[in-house]
Scaffold this motif. Structure first.
Motif, PDB file in Angstrom:
ATOM      1  N   CYS A  35      -0.099   3.935   6.441  1.00  0.00           N
ATOM      2  CA  CYS A  35       0.287   4.080   4.908  1.00  0.00           C
ATOM      3  C   CYS A  35      -0.507   5.618   5.555  1.00  0.00           C
ATOM      4  O   CYS A  35       0.385   5.973   3.932  1.00  0.00           O
ATOM      5  CB  CYS A  35      -0.792   3.292   4.526  1.00  0.00           C
ATOM      6  SG  CYS A  35      -0.444   1.698   4.791  1.00  0.00           S
TER       7      CYS A  35
ATOM      8  N   ASP B  11      -6.366   8.024  -4.875  1.00  0.00           N
ATOM      9  CA  ASP B  11      -6.125  10.066  -4.935  1.00  0.00           C
ATOM     10  C   ASP B  11      -5.754  10.669  -3.308  1.00  0.00           C
ATOM     11  O   ASP B  11      -7.049  11.380  -3.018  1.00  0.00           O
ATOM     12  CB  ASP B  11      -7.261  10.394  -5.165  1.00  0.00           C
ATOM     13  CG  ASP B  11      -7.756  10.694  -6.613  1.00  0.00           C
ATOM     14  OD1 ASP B  11      -6.747  10.578  -7.597  1.00  0.00           O
ATOM     15  OD2 ASP B  11      -8.713  10.703  -7.210  1.00  0.00           O
ATOM     16  N   GLY B  12      -5.046   9.010  -3.021  1.00  0.00           N
ATOM     17  CA  GLY B  12      -4.938   9.806  -1.744  1.00  0.00           C
ATOM     18  C   GLY B  12      -6.032   8.510  -0.226  1.00  0.00           C
ATOM     19  O   GLY B  12      -6.355   9.092   0.608  1.00  0.00           O
ATOM     20  N   VAL B  13      -6.925   8.356  -1.636  1.00  0.00           N
ATOM     21  CA  VAL B  13      -8.060   7.716  -0.229  1.00  0.00           C
ATOM     22  C   VAL B  13      -8.032   5.801  -0.032  1.00  0.00           C
ATOM     23  O   VAL B  13      -8.238   5.507  -1.718  1.00  0.00           O
ATOM     24  CB  VAL B  13      -9.001   7.872  -1.008  1.00  0.00           C
ATOM     25  CG1 VAL B  13     -10.548   7.671   0.088  1.00  0.00           C
ATOM     26  CG2 VAL B  13      -9.506   9.716  -0.929  1.00  0.00           C
ATOM     27  N   LEU B  14      -8.180   5.421   0.847  1.00  0.00           N
ATOM     28  CA  LEU B  14      -8.184   3.858   0.792  1.00  0.00           C
ATOM     29  C   LEU B  14      -9.530   3.459   1.266  1.00  0.00           C
ATOM     30  O   LEU B  14     -10.123   3.250   1.976  1.00  0.00           O
ATOM     31  CB  LEU B  14      -6.702   3.467   1.917  1.00  0.00           C
ATOM     32  CG  LEU B  14      -6.887   1.770   2.440  1.00  0.00           C
ATOM     33  CD1 LEU B  14      -6.546   0.892   1.231  1.00  0.00           C
ATOM     34  CD2 LEU B  14      -5.946   1.495   3.370  1.00  0.00           C
TER      35      LEU B  14
ATOM     36  N   TYR C 100      -3.072   7.533   4.231  1.00  0.00           N
ATOM     37  CA  TYR C 100      -4.285   7.684   3.197  1.00  0.00           C
ATOM     38  C   TYR C 100      -5.414   8.500   4.128  1.00  0.00           C
ATOM     39  O   TYR C 100      -5.247   8.068   5.627  1.00  0.00           O
ATOM     40  CB  TYR C 100      -4.216   6.695   2.628  1.00  0.00           C
ATOM     41  CG  TYR C 100      -3.275   6.038   1.437  1.00  0.00           C
ATOM     42  CD1 TYR C 100      -2.279   6.678   0.440  1.00  0.00           C
ATOM     43  CD2 TYR C 100      -2.741   4.693   2.143  1.00  0.00           C
ATOM     44  CE1 TYR C 100      -1.757   6.089  -0.333  1.00  0.00           C
ATOM     45  CE2 TYR C 100      -1.854   4.429   0.886  1.00  0.00           C
ATOM     46  CZ  TYR C 100      -1.330   4.905  -0.026  1.00  0.00           C
ATOM     47  OH  TYR C 100      -0.118   4.618  -0.699  1.00  0.00           O
ATOM     48  N   GLN C 101      -5.854   8.278   3.513  1.00  0.00           N
ATOM     49  CA  GLN C 101      -7.517   9.057   4.587  1.00  0.00           C
ATOM     50  C   GLN C 101      -8.466   7.943   3.619  1.00  0.00           C
ATOM     51  O   GLN C 101      -8.240   7.049   2.892  1.00  0.00           O
ATOM     52  CB  GLN C 101      -8.082  10.199   3.388  1.00  0.00           C
ATOM     53  CG  GLN C 101      -7.278  11.576   3.831  1.00  0.00           C
ATOM     54  CD  GLN C 101      -7.588  12.572   4.616  1.00  0.00           C
ATOM     55  OE1 GLN C 101      -8.387  11.461   5.828  1.00  0.00           O
ATOM     56  NE2 GLN C 101      -5.861  12.744   5.621  1.00  0.00           N
TER      57      GLN C 101
ATOM     58  N   VAL D  79      -6.654   2.163  -3.560  1.00  0.00           N
ATOM     59  CA  VAL D  79      -6.295   3.596  -3.753  1.00  0.00           C
ATOM     60  C   VAL D  79      -6.128   4.437  -4.869  1.00  0.00           C
ATOM     61  O   VAL D  79      -6.071   3.769  -5.739  1.00  0.00           O
ATOM     62  CB  VAL D  79      -4.698   3.770  -3.035  1.00  0.00           C
ATOM     63  CG1 VAL D  79      -4.560   4.747  -2.485  1.00  0.00           C
ATOM     64  CG2 VAL D  79      -4.201   2.759  -1.646  1.00  0.00           C
TER      65      VAL D  79
ATOM     66  N   PRO E 128       0.748   1.214  -4.243  1.00  0.00           N
ATOM     67  CA  PRO E 128      -0.945   2.064  -4.279  1.00  0.00           C
ATOM     68  C   PRO E 128      -1.606   1.850  -5.077  1.00  0.00           C
ATOM     69  O   PRO E 128      -2.749   1.194  -5.002  1.00  0.00           O
ATOM     70  CB  PRO E 128      -0.923   3.692  -4.166  1.00  0.00           C
ATOM     71  CG  PRO E 128       0.472   3.797  -4.514  1.00  0.00           C
ATOM     72  CD  PRO E 128       1.161   2.340  -4.373  1.00  0.00           C
TER      73      PRO E 128
ATOM     74  N   ALA F  10      -5.011   2.425   6.691  1.00  0.00           N
ATOM     75  CA  ALA F  10      -5.222   4.026   5.869  1.00  0.00           C
ATOM     76  C   ALA F  10      -4.200   5.083   6.785  1.00  0.00           C
ATOM     77  O   ALA F  10      -3.340   5.973   6.398  1.00  0.00           O
ATOM     78  CB  ALA F  10      -6.637   5.113   6.237  1.00  0.00           C
TER      79      ALA F  10
ATOM     80  N   LEU G 133       1.007  -1.115  -0.105  1.00  0.00           N
ATOM     81  CA  LEU G 133      -0.305  -0.168   0.088  1.00  0.00           C
ATOM     82  C   LEU G 133       0.980   1.838   0.157  1.00  0.00           C
ATOM     83  O   LEU G 133       0.494   2.030  -1.001  1.00  0.00           O
ATOM     84  CB  LEU G 133      -0.585   0.001   1.374  1.00  0.00           C
ATOM     85  CG  LEU G 133      -2.232  -0.712   1.554  1.00  0.00           C
ATOM     86  CD1 LEU G 133      -2.461  -0.787   2.727  1.00  0.00           C
ATOM     87  CD2 LEU G 133      -3.207  -0.715   0.102  1.00  0.00           C
ATOM     88  N   LYS G 134       1.820   1.303   0.785  1.00  0.00           N
ATOM     89  CA  LYS G 134       2.864   2.485   1.160  1.00  0.00           C
ATOM     90  C   LYS G 134       4.112   2.657  -0.367  1.00  0.00           C
ATOM     91  O   LYS G 134       3.921   3.891  -0.569  1.00  0.00           O
ATOM     92  CB  LYS G 134       3.413   1.928   1.798  1.00  0.00           C
ATOM     93  CG  LYS G 134       2.807   2.674   2.997  1.00  0.00           C
ATOM     94  CD  LYS G 134       4.123   2.351   4.358  1.00  0.00           C
ATOM     95  CE  LYS G 134       3.552   2.354   5.767  1.00  0.00           C
ATOM     96  NZ  LYS G 134       4.606   2.673   6.909  1.00  0.00           N
TER      97      LYS G 134
END
Length: 310
Positions: free
Chosen positions: A238, A202-205, A240-241, A200, A169, A235, A165-166
């Motif tokens: 890692c 746009d920075g959203v999980l 994320y939101q 993932v 993504p 989230a 995930l990191k």
């Protein structure tokens, strides 16, 4: 004014559909169910939203303690009972009674598990359920004479997931899988919430949870909260939101002896918007503790009890 339906309405609609139109089936427990095959619900996790049912009280700390236990890889009920979490007792207790013929009460059995290490090791283990597969999936290595032996340390799917995930993504392989076919017969209960896939954008999980079997009356409330909690923890560590929990059920059922629960719950109207707060950023997903979680703005209606089918 917000005219959007309350997130819990989709749950109550599914419950009503199964109770009124589901197929009556004989099942493993002998209790019997009304069932539907294939269902989907979606819950926003944005702005700390959490899909706790409000038409009955859900003991979310019990579900959170269970999730933290999964992440340790432990498969013995002793650590749960030490925290007064009794949701897994039925299966080892049933095995103990069958194999010994002893007429022991649940309270006495649980007390022996907590106080007697040897007894706990023999009778408190559930086999390689959830946590064992999540963080110690069996791995085999070459030995002499063309043979293979089980490696001392298995595959840690959760750690691999965090790293992926990191660092990658966009991968379509963000998965935790519990359905180890080779070990199903060793488990007290094969995994119901078997597959978690994460995404993932746009920075959203977000997370899809696939449940092969769902006790909609009892189990779902815990399963949905736990999956949302896991998504929030991932989230957080890692960077994320949290976006959305998409829940998918295979065999979704209501037990025939849960009629009082179903009818009472369907008579209630959901309300409120509870939120889950993570009170600190842990260094690792394995470092979270129960005191790191807080649920606010949760004002559920009264608890509705019903028996667990073993």
């Amino acid at each position: 004014m917000n005219n959007m339906p309350h997130y819990e309405e989709q749950y109550l609609s599914l419950m009503r559909q199964i109770w009124e139109n589901g197929s009556v089936q004989r099942d493993r427990t002998g209790v019997g169910t009304k069932a539907l095959f294939g269902a989907t619900m979606r819950f926003s996790l944005a702005d700390d939203a959490i899909p706790l049912l409000t038409t009955k009280r859900v003991y979310w700390k019990t579900a959170a303690r269970e999730m933290l236990w999964f992440l340790t890889g432990n498969t013995n009920i002793r650590p749960l009972l030490e925290q007064k979490v009794k949701i897994w007792t039925d299966w080892p207790l049933d095995r103990y009674r069958r194999e010994t013929g002893a007429d022991i009460s649940q309270d006495d059995f649980e007390q022996r598990i907590v106080e007697d290490t040897a007894f706990a090791e023999k009778w408190g283990d559930l086999g390689p359920v959830y946590g064992a597969q999540w963080v110690n999936w069996p791995r085999y290595e070459a030995a002499e004479n063309g043979l293979f032996r089980r490696a001392a340390k298995g595959i840690d799917q959760v750690s691999l997931l965090v790293e992926c995930l990191k660092n990658n993504p966009g991968s379509r392989r963000h998965i935790i899988e519990g359905w180890n076919v080779a070990e199903l017969d060793q488990m007290a209960l094969p995994p119901c919430h078997k597959t978690y896939q994460f995404h993932v954008a746009d920075g959203v999980l977000s997370c899809i949870l696939f449940q092969r079997s769902c006790d909609l009356g009892l189990g779902f409330a815990f399963n949905a909260f736990s999956a949302a909690l896991l998504t929030r923890m991932l989230a957080s560590v890692c960077g994320y939101q949290a976006g959305e929990l998409i829940w998918q059920g295979g065999d979704v059922h209501l037990y025939l002896n849960h009629a009082p629960l179903v009818e009472e719950q369907l008579s209630r109207t959901p309300s409120g918007a509870p939120k889950l707060k993570l009170l600190r950023l842990a260094d690792s997903i394995f470092d979270y503790r129960i005191e790191d979680f807080e649920v606010v703005d949760y004002q559920p209606q009264s608890h509705i009890s019903a028996p667990v089918a073993v």
